[in-house]
Design a protein around this motif. Structure first.
Motif, mmCIF file in Angstrom:
data_model
loop_
_atom_site.group_PDB
_atom_site.id
_atom_site.type_symbol
_atom_site.label_atom_id
_atom_site.label_comp_id
_atom_site.label_asym_id
_atom_site.label_seq_id
_atom_site.Cartn_x
_atom_site.Cartn_y
_atom_site.Cartn_z
ATOM 1 N N LYS A 35 0.848 -1.230 -0.191
ATOM 2 C CA LYS A 35 0.023 0.116 -0.177
ATOM 3 C C LYS A 35 0.909 1.381 0.126
ATOM 4 O O LYS A 35 0.663 2.290 -0.564
ATOM 5 C CB LYS A 35 -0.840 0.079 1.131
ATOM 6 C CG LYS A 35 -1.862 -1.054 1.279
ATOM 7 C CD LYS A 35 -2.836 -1.098 2.369
ATOM 8 C CE LYS A 35 -3.822 -2.289 2.712
ATOM 9 N NZ LYS A 35 -4.524 -2.181 3.812
ATOM 10 N N ILE A 46 0.667 4.171 -2.832
ATOM 11 C CA ILE A 46 0.479 5.686 -2.354
ATOM 12 C C ILE A 46 1.575 6.355 -2.995
ATOM 13 O O ILE A 46 1.334 7.623 -3.240
ATOM 14 C CB ILE A 46 0.050 5.560 -0.767
ATOM 15 C CG1 ILE A 46 -1.093 4.825 -0.516
ATOM 16 C CG2 ILE A 46 0.168 7.178 -0.418
ATOM 17 C CD1 ILE A 46 -2.549 5.744 -0.955
ATOM 18 N N LYS A 58 1.571 7.790 -6.236
ATOM 19 C CA LYS A 58 0.454 8.625 -6.484
ATOM 20 C C LYS A 58 0.953 9.945 -5.987
ATOM 21 O O LYS A 58 0.665 10.965 -6.752
ATOM 22 C CB LYS A 58 -0.851 8.276 -5.682
ATOM 23 C CG LYS A 58 -1.833 9.365 -5.623
ATOM 24 C CD LYS A 58 -2.926 8.911 -4.779
ATOM 25 C CE LYS A 58 -4.082 10.023 -4.822
ATOM 26 N NZ LYS A 58 -5.326 9.574 -3.609
ATOM 27 N N TYR A 59 1.875 10.286 -5.273
ATOM 28 C CA TYR A 59 2.223 11.497 -4.589
ATOM 29 C C TYR A 59 3.751 11.701 -4.846
ATOM 30 O O TYR A 59 4.455 12.509 -4.442
ATOM 31 C CB TYR A 59 2.151 11.582 -3.247
ATOM 32 C CG TYR A 59 0.708 11.482 -2.663
ATOM 33 C CD1 TYR A 59 0.248 12.796 -3.022
ATOM 34 C CD2 TYR A 59 0.022 10.655 -2.113
ATOM 35 C CE1 TYR A 59 -1.255 12.831 -2.504
ATOM 36 C CE2 TYR A 59 -1.235 10.669 -1.375
ATOM 37 C CZ TYR A 59 -1.892 11.770 -1.967
ATOM 38 O OH TYR A 59 -3.244 11.930 -1.532
ATOM 39 N N ASN A 118 1.005 15.111 9.379
ATOM 40 C CA ASN A 118 0.159 15.114 7.919
ATOM 41 C C ASN A 118 1.113 15.453 7.094
ATOM 42 O O ASN A 118 2.473 15.720 7.363
ATOM 43 C CB ASN A 118 -1.051 15.914 8.443
ATOM 44 C CG ASN A 118 -0.803 17.269 8.756
ATOM 45 O OD1 ASN A 118 0.120 17.832 8.710
ATOM 46 N ND2 ASN A 118 -1.846 17.770 9.188
ATOM 47 N N GLU A 119 0.807 16.118 5.936
ATOM 48 C CA GLU A 119 1.522 16.825 4.966
ATOM 49 C C GLU A 119 2.340 17.942 5.179
ATOM 50 O O GLU A 119 3.046 18.629 4.452
ATOM 51 C CB GLU A 119 0.525 17.044 3.685
ATOM 52 C CG GLU A 119 -0.569 17.873 3.690
ATOM 53 C CD GLU A 119 -1.718 17.479 4.218
ATOM 54 O OE1 GLU A 119 -2.766 18.161 4.438
ATOM 55 O OE2 GLU A 119 -1.755 16.483 4.932
ATOM 56 N N ILE A 155 -7.534 4.619 4.581
ATOM 57 C CA ILE A 155 -6.599 5.311 3.580
ATOM 58 C C ILE A 155 -5.725 6.331 4.152
ATOM 59 O O ILE A 155 -4.653 6.243 3.930
ATOM 60 C CB ILE A 155 -7.520 5.746 2.525
ATOM 61 C CG1 ILE A 155 -8.226 4.654 1.893
ATOM 62 C CG2 ILE A 155 -6.794 6.876 1.389
ATOM 63 C CD1 ILE A 155 -9.560 5.188 0.867
ATOM 64 N N LYS A 156 -6.217 6.994 5.001
ATOM 65 C CA LYS A 156 -5.510 8.134 5.567
ATOM 66 C C LYS A 156 -4.307 7.503 6.287
ATOM 67 O O LYS A 156 -3.291 8.255 6.440
ATOM 68 C CB LYS A 156 -6.319 9.067 6.561
ATOM 69 C CG LYS A 156 -5.751 10.419 6.906
ATOM 70 C CD LYS A 156 -6.783 11.014 7.766
ATOM 71 C CE LYS A 156 -6.415 12.502 8.326
ATOM 72 N NZ LYS A 156 -7.161 13.035 9.178
ATOM 73 N N GLU A 204 -1.605 6.959 3.745
ATOM 74 C CA GLU A 204 -1.182 8.169 2.963
ATOM 75 C C GLU A 204 -0.304 9.059 3.839
ATOM 76 O O GLU A 204 0.304 9.813 3.388
ATOM 77 C CB GLU A 204 -2.407 8.879 2.523
ATOM 78 C CG GLU A 204 -3.169 8.508 1.428
ATOM 79 C CD GLU A 204 -4.259 9.452 0.978
ATOM 80 O OE1 GLU A 204 -4.605 9.168 -0.449
ATOM 81 O OE2 GLU A 204 -4.700 10.084 1.822
ATOM 82 N N ASN A 205 -0.554 9.207 5.254
ATOM 83 C CA ASN A 205 0.124 10.336 6.151
ATOM 84 C C ASN A 205 1.793 9.866 6.069
ATOM 85 O O ASN A 205 2.272 11.075 6.144
ATOM 86 C CB ASN A 205 -0.679 10.054 7.633
ATOM 87 C CG ASN A 205 -1.896 11.157 7.673
ATOM 88 O OD1 ASN A 205 -1.998 12.116 6.709
ATOM 89 N ND2 ASN A 205 -2.554 10.998 8.471
ATOM 90 N N LEU A 219 2.976 11.332 2.881
ATOM 91 C CA LEU A 219 2.741 12.630 2.633
ATOM 92 C C LEU A 219 3.736 13.348 3.742
ATOM 93 O O LEU A 219 4.504 14.440 3.308
ATOM 94 C CB LEU A 219 1.227 13.184 2.918
ATOM 95 C CG LEU A 219 0.244 12.797 2.149
ATOM 96 C CD1 LEU A 219 -0.945 13.194 2.471
ATOM 97 C CD2 LEU A 219 0.365 13.370 0.727
#
Length: 390
Positions: free
Chosen positions: A32, A36, A39-40, A257-258, A367-368, A371-372, A375
């Motif tokens: 995962k 992700i 994607k970033y 976070n981002e 998902i978060k 992602e975190n 990011l």
């Protein structure tokens, strides 16, 4: 084979090597992260600290693409996300030596440090007055004699946990009972005369432990042998059970976070099997959404207060730990709630899992939670690593 990807845009994910394909732990989570990352714009390379080629500071790691996992030899990434979860001291020492060498010889940075263990975390948090109400009294195990004194002090119920353990392994609930099957604390002299010990818990392989000792001294000796030279903490046993007698706790996931700031990702109630001493998913527990669970267990006036406390304490604890220990990426906070609706902080984990959100069906949090870290890694690389790049 080497890749041209600039290493400042690459994130190394450290995992322990294991049997199977791919040959490292947490393959599903790493897959995962790779997706992700694409994607970033972050290249994710997964490898064990033992796979580094020191002569040219490259590593044979794994990337996940359209055709699955593939091994690649790449320059050692400048930023490492440490997910190594150690099961023994030898594993820990070998990996920590390799990680320290990477930092020294290749000038790499860790996305966040790992907290050292339950006793260190307790000592840090116990210095914060605002947290004293939610911290169970905690001491280091100092032998069978001191355990006998603590059983007297806390009414015949204690809980023992390994300083560095995970997943509820090697935990023991020690209960002193009397021959008429009534627990201590009923007005009798708090001694071991006419008493016996009942032990419930899980061993190092997460298998259930159920033992009864008619001679308490033998039980205390058994505990001392079970612990051996390992560091354990001792706490009063808290009754943290549902109305049906199932153990439970509340897992809160806090992450950077981002923007590099602490943020609330999600929380879930973990409910264990009846008569188990832990609620961990690895021990057979399951996860459910928090608010409906609290509503099923407590009066309405308690539910709103508990939800507010969970958010408030979860916001305050990560910065306190970070100020005392160094930069963190994410923390899993485990809270217990007793039958009087009092909140307790049970544990803090700097390498938390996130499978609870898949079980509860909270897809946004699931998902978060993946992602975190990506990011936040991109934030660190852009903000800091590019400043020092040639």
């Amino acid at each position: 084979m080497s890749e041209d990807q600039p290493k400042e845009y690459a994130l190394g994910v450290l995992e322990l090597d294991s049997q199977g394909s791919p040959p490292f732990t947490e393959a599903a989570y790493c897959r995962k992260l790779c997706k992700i990352g694409r994607k970033y714009g972050v290249k994710v390379i997964v490898f064990s600290p033992r796979w580094v080629h020191w002569h040219d500071l490259t590593v044979s790691g794994y990337v996940y693409g359209t055709h699955g996992w593939a091994q690649r030899t790449v320059p050692l990434p400048s930023l490492l996300y440490d997910r190594c979860a150690y099961s023994n001291s030898n594993q820990y020492q070998r990996s920590r030596i390799a990680i320290a060498r990477m930092i020294r010889d290749a000038n790499v940075s860790l996305l966040g440090i790992g907290l050292r263990g339950k006793w260190d975390v307790y000592q840090s948090l116990s210095k914060e007055p605002s947290l004293l109400d939610i911290l169970p009294p905690t001491r280091l195990f100092a032998g069978a004699g001191s355990l006998a004194d603590q059983l007297n002090e806390y009414g015949g119920d204690l809980f023992l946990k390994p300083h560095g353990g995970t997943h509820g392994k090697s935990t023991i609930h020690v209960r002193r009972l009397f021959s008429n099957d009534t627990a201590a604390g009923n007005g009798r002299d708090a001694s071991f005369v006419g008493a016996y010990l009942q032990l419930r818990g899980r061993d190092g392989r997460n298998r259930p432990i159920h033992r009864t000792f008619t001679h308490p001294g033998e039980g205390l000796k058994w505990i001392a042998r079970f612990i051996g030279k390992r560091k354990f903490i001792v706490q009063p046993y808290l009754t943290l059970e549902t109305q049906a007698g199932e153990p439970f706790d509340i897992r809160v996931l806090m992450q950077k976070n981002e923007k590099g700031r602490w943020s609330f990702t999600g929380m879930a109630a973990r409910v264990g099997r009846q008569h188990s001493v832990t609620s961990n998913l690895h021990g057979g527990g399951h996860a459910v959404p928090v608010v409906p669970f609290l509503e099923s267990q407590f009066e309405p006036e308690h539910v709103q207060r508990l939800a507010q406390q969970l958010h408030s304490y979860s916001d305050s604890i990560p910065p306190i730990l970070e100020a005392r220990h160094g930069r963190l990426t994410e923390v899993g906070l485990d809270f217990g709630i007793d039958r009087e609706a009092r909140l307790w902080l049970l544990e803090v984990n700097s390498k938390p899992g996130r499978s609870v959100f898949s079980q509860t069906g909270e897809q946004q949090a699931a998902i978060k939670s993946v992602e975190n870290p990506i990011l936040y890694a991109r934030y660190v690389m852009v903000r800091y690593l590019r400043r020092v790049s040639p």
